[in-house]
Design an enzyme around this catalytic site. Structure first.
Site, PDB file in Angstrom:
ATOM      1  N   HIS A 168      -7.400  -6.897   1.243  1.00 35.88           N
ATOM      2  CA  HIS A 168      -6.338  -5.919   1.015  1.00 35.88           C
ATOM      3  C   HIS A 168      -5.163  -6.071   1.977  1.00 35.88           C
ATOM      4  O   HIS A 168      -4.003  -5.955   1.574  1.00 35.88           O
ATOM      5  CB  HIS A 168      -6.918  -4.500   1.126  1.00 35.88           C
ATOM      6  N   ASP A 199       0.849  -1.178   0.000  1.00 37.45           N
ATOM      7  CA  ASP A 199       0.000   0.000   0.000  1.00 37.45           C
ATOM      8  C   ASP A 199       0.900   1.248   0.000  1.00 37.45           C
ATOM      9  O   ASP A 199       1.786   1.362  -0.841  1.00 37.45           O
ATOM     10  CB  ASP A 199      -0.948  -0.081   1.210  1.00 37.45           C
TER      11      ASP A 199
END
Length: 290
Positions: free
Chosen positions: A268, A105
């Site tokens: 995620h 990320d």
């Protein structure tokens, strides 16, 4: 969490970086994303340690227990280049002349910048759930803006701070399941987001992304700069990166000659949800097992 790891602070000159580290093998640096801390790696780090690596997990500048300089109007103190300089300073402090680097990320953008600017330091690069910031923005359409609206909300002046700090736990709780994260990891995250200084720094990360970081990547592309080391791309099966762009390895091949990787069956936060698969994929790549 992190049994057998040392915890220390490194003064980089511009920031004080909290670091967890252990082991004596080839150094693996793991960079977390938003809004996590280094604790997001608490299930992956011990598995890499068992594989014979030294493992280093820092809190990025302004996140968790790390502290950086005050924000500036141009957002440069929270640029990926500035944060990458922190990681380079941590490596010097720990005596690591080379590193195997992975980022997830927002941490992947720091890892990308460090690898571009200092290929002498980064031997191999793994990026997780990401493509370069400039590639996102070049493809931005209604689908992207709807799914990734927080990029543009966080970039607004003052308003995000007022909204988030009014009830930070309510803001972050929907995507912070303690059952998936682990109780101690969850508690560390909640402690961090209660601090308005931390919230401000995390927002500055996004503001830098849409300004100074974008310009830096555009300058790299114009100059023909590419990643010199092998790159591994890992992405979550239940996140939206592949839905938006297809196979992200195709995009990374515009930035690097040697790109490999695969999809991980996970949401995620794949280091928390699929730690065995992540540790296996990273270990295989860092040992160069094809």
């Amino acid at each position: 969490m992190f049994e057998g790891f040392d915890a220390t602070e490194v003064d980089t000159g511009a920031a004080r970086i909290f670091v967890r580290h252990a082991g004596d093998g080839p150094a693996v640096y793991l960079l977390h994303g938003h809004p996590r801390t280094s604790a997001t790696w608490h299930r992956v780090a011990p598995l890499l340690l068992e594989q014979g690596f030294a493992v280093v997990c820092p809190d990025l500048r302004g996140y968790g227990r790390s502290r950086g300089p005050a924000p500036a109007a141009d957002h440069a103190p929270h640029s990926k280049r500035a944060v990458a300089a922190d990681i380079r300073a941590v490596a010097r402090a720990l005596g690591h002349e080379r590193m195997l680097l992975a980022g997830h990320d927002r941490g992947s953008y720091v890892a990308f910048r460090l690898a571009l600017d200092h290929p002498d330091l980064v031997e191999r690069l793994a990026v997780m759930d990401s493509i370069p910031i400039s590639e996102h923005l070049a493809r931005a359409d209604a689908r992207f803006a709807t799914a990734w609206w927080h990029w543009f909300f966080f970039a607004q002046p003052e308003i995000p701070e007022r909204v988030i700090t009014a009830d930070p736990e309510a803001w972050y709780r929907p995507k912070a399941d303690p059952a998936k994260m682990g109780a101690a990891n969850h508690a560390e995250l909640m402690a961090a987001v209660r601090d308005p200084q931390t919230v401000r720094a995390m927002l500055e990360d996004y503001r830098a992304g849409l300004t100074v970081d974008l310009r830096d990547e555009q300058a790299d592309r114009a100059a023909g700069r590419r990643l010199e080391m092998p790159v591994c791309v890992l992405w979550s099966s239940r996140d939206d990166l592949e839905d938006l762009y297809g196979d992200p390895r195709r995009i990374w091949r515009d930035w690097a000659d040697e790109v490999r990787g695969r999809r991980i069956e996970s949401g995620h936060h794949l280091a928390e949800e699929a730690p065995e698969d992540v540790a296996s994929a990273l270990g295989e790549f860092f040992r160069d097992e094809r």
